[in-house]
Design a protein around this motif. Structure first.
Motif, PDB file in Angstrom:
ATOM      1  N   GLU A  99      22.247  34.410  17.492  1.00 58.35           N
ATOM      2  CA  GLU A  99      21.522  34.725  18.724  1.00 58.35           C
ATOM      3  C   GLU A  99      20.130  35.273  18.411  1.00 58.35           C
ATOM      4  O   GLU A  99      19.142  34.876  19.029  1.00 58.35           O
ATOM      5  CB  GLU A  99      22.300  35.744  19.558  1.00 58.35           C
ATOM      6  N   ILE A 100      20.060  36.193  17.465  1.00 57.86           N
ATOM      7  CA  ILE A 100      18.763  36.773  17.111  1.00 57.86           C
ATOM      8  C   ILE A 100      17.833  35.701  16.550  1.00 57.86           C
ATOM      9  O   ILE A 100      16.642  35.655  16.886  1.00 57.86           O
ATOM     10  CB  ILE A 100      18.948  37.918  16.092  1.00 57.86           C
ATOM     11  N   SER A 101      18.370  34.818  15.717  1.00 57.16           N
ATOM     12  CA  SER A 101      17.552  33.757  15.117  1.00 57.16           C
ATOM     13  C   SER A 101      16.988  32.827  16.180  1.00 57.16           C
ATOM     14  O   SER A 101      15.804  32.457  16.134  1.00 57.16           O
ATOM     15  CB  SER A 101      18.381  32.959  14.111  1.00 57.16           C
ATOM     16  N   VAL A 102      17.808  32.456  17.157  1.00 59.05           N
ATOM     17  CA  VAL A 102      17.337  31.594  18.233  1.00 59.05           C
ATOM     18  C   VAL A 102      16.307  32.322  19.092  1.00 59.05           C
ATOM     19  O   VAL A 102      15.330  31.719  19.545  1.00 59.05           O
ATOM     20  CB  VAL A 102      18.520  31.093  19.096  1.00 59.05           C
ATOM     21  N   LYS A 103      16.497  33.630  19.303  1.00 57.20           N
ATOM     22  CA  LYS A 103      15.531  34.411  20.080  1.00 57.20           C
ATOM     23  C   LYS A 103      14.156  34.426  19.394  1.00 57.20           C
ATOM     24  O   LYS A 103      13.119  34.308  20.052  1.00 57.20           O
ATOM     25  CB  LYS A 103      16.033  35.834  20.286  1.00 57.20           C
ATOM     26  N   VAL A 104      14.155  34.577  18.073  1.00 56.11           N
ATOM     27  CA  VAL A 104      12.890  34.551  17.344  1.00 56.11           C
ATOM     28  C   VAL A 104      12.247  33.170  17.463  1.00 56.11           C
ATOM     29  O   VAL A 104      11.040  33.041  17.693  1.00 56.11           O
ATOM     30  CB  VAL A 104      13.107  34.922  15.865  1.00 56.11           C
TER      31      VAL A 104
ATOM     32  N   GLY B 130      11.095  38.558  21.826  1.00 61.63           N
ATOM     33  CA  GLY B 130      10.406  39.356  20.821  1.00 61.63           C
ATOM     34  C   GLY B 130      11.018  40.733  20.666  1.00 61.63           C
ATOM     35  O   GLY B 130      11.146  41.241  19.539  1.00 61.63           O
ATOM     36  N   LEU B 131      11.432  41.353  21.785  1.00 59.56           N
ATOM     37  CA  LEU B 131      12.079  42.651  21.712  1.00 59.56           C
ATOM     38  C   LEU B 131      13.399  42.558  20.953  1.00 59.56           C
ATOM     39  O   LEU B 131      13.746  43.449  20.165  1.00 59.56           O
ATOM     40  CB  LEU B 131      12.322  43.203  23.125  1.00 59.56           C
ATOM     41  N   GLY B 132      14.128  41.454  21.194  1.00 63.97           N
ATOM     42  CA  GLY B 132      15.383  41.252  20.477  1.00 63.97           C
ATOM     43  C   GLY B 132      15.169  41.133  18.983  1.00 63.97           C
ATOM     44  O   GLY B 132      15.940  41.661  18.181  1.00 63.97           O
ATOM     45  N   ALA B 133      14.096  40.429  18.604  1.00 62.30           N
ATOM     46  CA  ALA B 133      13.785  40.259  17.177  1.00 62.30           C
ATOM     47  C   ALA B 133      13.448  41.587  16.518  1.00 62.30           C
ATOM     48  O   ALA B 133      13.753  41.815  15.345  1.00 62.30           O
ATOM     49  CB  ALA B 133      12.627  39.281  17.018  1.00 62.30           C
ATOM     50  N   LEU B 134      12.830  42.513  17.276  1.00 58.20           N
ATOM     51  CA  LEU B 134      12.424  43.795  16.714  1.00 58.20           C
ATOM     52  C   LEU B 134      13.574  44.790  16.605  1.00 58.20           C
ATOM     53  O   LEU B 134      13.752  45.455  15.577  1.00 58.20           O
ATOM     54  CB  LEU B 134      11.305  44.407  17.568  1.00 58.20           C
ATOM     55  N   PHE B 135      14.347  44.894  17.682  1.00 53.74           N
ATOM     56  CA  PHE B 135      15.297  46.008  17.761  1.00 53.74           C
ATOM     57  C   PHE B 135      16.754  45.625  17.489  1.00 53.74           C
ATOM     58  O   PHE B 135      17.526  46.477  17.023  1.00 53.74           O
ATOM     59  CB  PHE B 135      15.203  46.667  19.140  1.00 53.74           C
ATOM     60  N   ALA B 136      17.143  44.395  17.793  1.00 56.27           N
ATOM     61  CA  ALA B 136      18.551  44.015  17.602  1.00 56.27           C
ATOM     62  C   ALA B 136      19.033  44.177  16.165  1.00 56.27           C
ATOM     63  O   ALA B 136      20.167  44.623  15.938  1.00 56.27           O
ATOM     64  CB  ALA B 136      18.775  42.589  18.092  1.00 56.27           C
ATOM     65  N   PRO B 137      18.217  43.828  15.137  1.00 58.92           N
ATOM     66  CA  PRO B 137      18.712  43.961  13.760  1.00 58.92           C
ATOM     67  C   PRO B 137      18.970  45.398  13.324  1.00 58.92           C
ATOM     68  O   PRO B 137      19.622  45.613  12.293  1.00 58.92           O
ATOM     69  CB  PRO B 137      17.579  43.341  12.922  1.00 58.92           C
ATOM     70  N   LEU B 138      18.469  46.389  14.053  1.00 56.04           N
ATOM     71  CA  LEU B 138      18.620  47.784  13.634  1.00 56.04           C
ATOM     72  C   LEU B 138      20.085  48.202  13.548  1.00 56.04           C
ATOM     73  O   LEU B 138      20.427  49.119  12.791  1.00 56.04           O
ATOM     74  CB  LEU B 138      17.870  48.710  14.598  1.00 56.04           C
ATOM     75  N   ARG B 139      20.935  47.538  14.309  1.00 59.44           N
ATOM     76  CA  ARG B 139      22.351  47.911  14.343  1.00 59.44           C
ATOM     77  C   ARG B 139      23.215  47.038  13.442  1.00 59.44           C
ATOM     78  O   ARG B 139      24.435  47.164  13.445  1.00 59.44           O
ATOM     79  CB  ARG B 139      22.866  47.854  15.785  1.00 59.44           C
TER      80      ARG B 139
ATOM     81  N   ALA C 158      21.193  46.893  26.704  1.00 58.18           N
ATOM     82  CA  ALA C 158      21.205  45.732  25.811  1.00 58.18           C
ATOM     83  C   ALA C 158      21.271  46.153  24.342  1.00 58.18           C
ATOM     84  O   ALA C 158      21.859  45.448  23.512  1.00 58.18           O
ATOM     85  CB  ALA C 158      19.966  44.876  26.055  1.00 58.18           C
ATOM     86  N   PHE C 159      20.665  47.309  24.024  1.00 54.97           N
ATOM     87  CA  PHE C 159      20.688  47.765  22.629  1.00 54.97           C
ATOM     88  C   PHE C 159      22.078  48.254  22.230  1.00 54.97           C
ATOM     89  O   PHE C 159      22.589  47.910  21.169  1.00 54.97           O
ATOM     90  CB  PHE C 159      19.667  48.881  22.425  1.00 54.97           C
ATOM     91  N   PHE C 160      22.703  49.050  23.098  1.00 54.64           N
ATOM     92  CA  PHE C 160      24.000  49.627  22.759  1.00 54.64           C
ATOM     93  C   PHE C 160      25.173  48.707  23.102  1.00 54.64           C
ATOM     94  O   PHE C 160      26.243  48.835  22.506  1.00 54.64           O
ATOM     95  CB  PHE C 160      24.172  50.979  23.469  1.00 54.64           C
ATOM     96  N   HIS C 161      24.965  47.786  24.049  1.00 53.99           N
ATOM     97  CA  HIS C 161      26.040  46.862  24.432  1.00 53.99           C
ATOM     98  C   HIS C 161      25.484  45.436  24.559  1.00 53.99           C
ATOM     99  O   HIS C 161      25.406  44.884  25.660  1.00 53.99           O
ATOM    100  CB  HIS C 161      26.684  47.295  25.758  1.00 53.99           C
ATOM    101  N   PRO C 162      25.093  44.821  23.446  1.00 52.87           N
ATOM    102  CA  PRO C 162      24.511  43.479  23.507  1.00 52.87           C
ATOM    103  C   PRO C 162      25.494  42.412  23.967  1.00 52.87           C
ATOM    104  O   PRO C 162      25.084  41.306  24.330  1.00 52.87           O
ATOM    105  CB  PRO C 162      24.069  43.222  22.053  1.00 52.87           C
TER     106      PRO C 162
ATOM    107  N   PRO D 149      12.129  33.687   8.530  1.00 53.70           N
ATOM    108  CA  PRO D 149      11.098  32.736   8.068  1.00 53.70           C
ATOM    109  C   PRO D 149      11.264  31.354   8.683  1.00 53.70           C
ATOM    110  O   PRO D 149      10.271  30.731   9.073  1.00 53.70           O
ATOM    111  CB  PRO D 149      11.311  32.706   6.546  1.00 53.70           C
ATOM    112  N   TRP D 150      12.521  30.889   8.778  1.00 53.13           N
ATOM    113  CA  TRP D 150      12.751  29.577   9.409  1.00 53.13           C
ATOM    114  C   TRP D 150      12.313  29.596  10.867  1.00 53.13           C
ATOM    115  O   TRP D 150      11.618  28.678  11.332  1.00 53.13           O
ATOM    116  CB  TRP D 150      14.240  29.196   9.340  1.00 53.13           C
ATOM    117  N   ALA D 151      12.733  30.618  11.628  1.00 49.52           N
ATOM    118  CA  ALA D 151      12.455  30.672  13.066  1.00 49.52           C
ATOM    119  C   ALA D 151      10.963  30.764  13.341  1.00 49.52           C
ATOM    120  O   ALA D 151      10.448  30.115  14.263  1.00 49.52           O
ATOM    121  CB  ALA D 151      13.186  31.864  13.683  1.00 49.52           C
ATOM    122  N   ILE D 152      10.252  31.562  12.563  1.00 51.04           N
ATOM    123  CA  ILE D 152       8.806  31.719  12.771  1.00 51.04           C
ATOM    124  C   ILE D 152       8.080  30.405  12.484  1.00 51.04           C
ATOM    125  O   ILE D 152       7.259  29.943  13.282  1.00 51.04           O
ATOM    126  CB  ILE D 152       8.266  32.848  11.883  1.00 51.04           C
TER     127      ILE D 152
END
Length: 318
Positions: A219-224, A236-245, A99-103, A260-263
């Motif tokens: 996608e990341i925003s909706v996941k958060v 939560g994992l998506g929110a932490l690691f997906a933005p790294l790429r 999922a990290f390398f091929h989202p 901030p909006w999603a939280i």
């Protein structure tokens, strides 16, 4: 000289003795192995003659069931595939890397979601649903979302600002379908599996009512948003690691605007897991957002468009 000849003669005699012994040892070993094999063959032949080899009987002459070396538990519902703990761990590790390398590959996202949907989290959602009249109704009816059950053609005829029409317009704009949601396989408890199935199938409604597209930032925003409201670990994992790429501009939009909006919106809104979407499709979407406490985020596509326009102008100036 005499001593040397005696010594040589002794060595020669010892070697000849060893040579004589070797055939005896080898012959003895082969004879023993042969007798064992012959004895085993005789035993098998006797079993075949008595009909015991392929029709084993117990002491009371009832058939004896053979137990395979590896057995998998029986499935608890039609689509269920039981996994052992180590298999779930391996699935989690493999799907995390995938999922990290091929989202963009759905199979990794699906496997990661189910491998992280642990029982305590699902039990907590189950309690939340059982404590709500709409949640109890959902667990009783267990509706599924497909293009047929939702009747997409009918949704296109609903008022423009209705939930149903907003949803189907979002589907058409993004080029997706509710039929692409995979059936849950690896969650053992049938009701918990349905709860996760419901969460999975409602994901596009969260996109539609927030207006976020399916590009990576959306996608990341909706996941958060989901994680703060529902609490699924994968979100939560998506929110932490997906933005790294992501690129710097994408990270800035996420961290400064959409996180901030999603939280805030995810924490302040009512539990989305208890929404019976099929029964409120003709409701006004703005009224629904107000009732649920969902704020609409800035239009992501417009922000991206503005960013690229500024980038083009800056390049022309340079």
């Amino acid at each position: 000289m005499i001593r040397t000849s005696v010594l040589n003669k002794s060595i020669i005699n010892h070697a000849q003795l060893n040579i004589q012994k070797r055939p005896f040892v080898i012959t003895t070993a082969l004879t023993a192995i042969g007798s064992l094999l012959f004895s085993e063959n005789n035993r098998l032949a006797s079993q075949m003659e008595r009909g015991e080899l392929h029709n084993k009987l117990t002491k009371d002459n009832s058939p004896r069931e053979d137990k395979p070396f590896f057995t998998r538990p029986e499935p608890n519902f039609p689509s269920h595939i039981p996994l052992y703990t180590y298999e779930k761990l391996l699935m989690f590790l493999g799907s995390s890397a995938g999922a990290f390398f091929h989202p963009e590959r759905n199979e990794f996202i699906v496997a990661l979601g189910e491998s992280t949907a642990i029982s305590p989290i699902l039990r907590r959602l189950q309690t939340k649903m059982l404590s709500d009249p709409v949640g109890r109704e959902l667990l009783r009816d267990q509706p599924r979302m497909t293009s047929t059950s939702l009747n997409l053609d009918h949704l296109r005829e609903l008022p423009h600002n209705s939930i149903g029409n907003t949803y189907v317009r979002w589907l058409d704009r993004e080029g997706v379908s509710p039929d692409t949601r995979v059936t849950v396989k690896y969650i053992d408890d049938p009701e918990l599996a349905y709860i996760y199935q419901r969460y999975r199938e409602c994901h596009d409604f969260y996109h539609a009512v927030t207006g976020l597209p399916i590009i990576i930032e959306g996608e990341i925003s909706v996941k958060v948003f989901e994680f703060m409201n529902i609490g699924m670990p994968m979100s939560g994992l998506g929110a932490l690691f997906a933005p790294l790429r992501l690129k710097k501009s994408q990270k800035e939009r996420l961290y400064n605007i959409y996180y901030p909006w999603a939280i805030k919106s995810g924490l302040n809104s009512k539990p989305l897991i208890n929404v019976y979407w099929e029964k409120i499709l003709d409701q006004d979407v703005d009224e629904f957002r107000e009732q649920m406490g969902i704020e609409t985020p800035p239009d992501l596509r417009n922000l991206r468009k503005q960013y690229f326009e500024k980038l083009k102008k800056a390049k022309k100036i340079v």
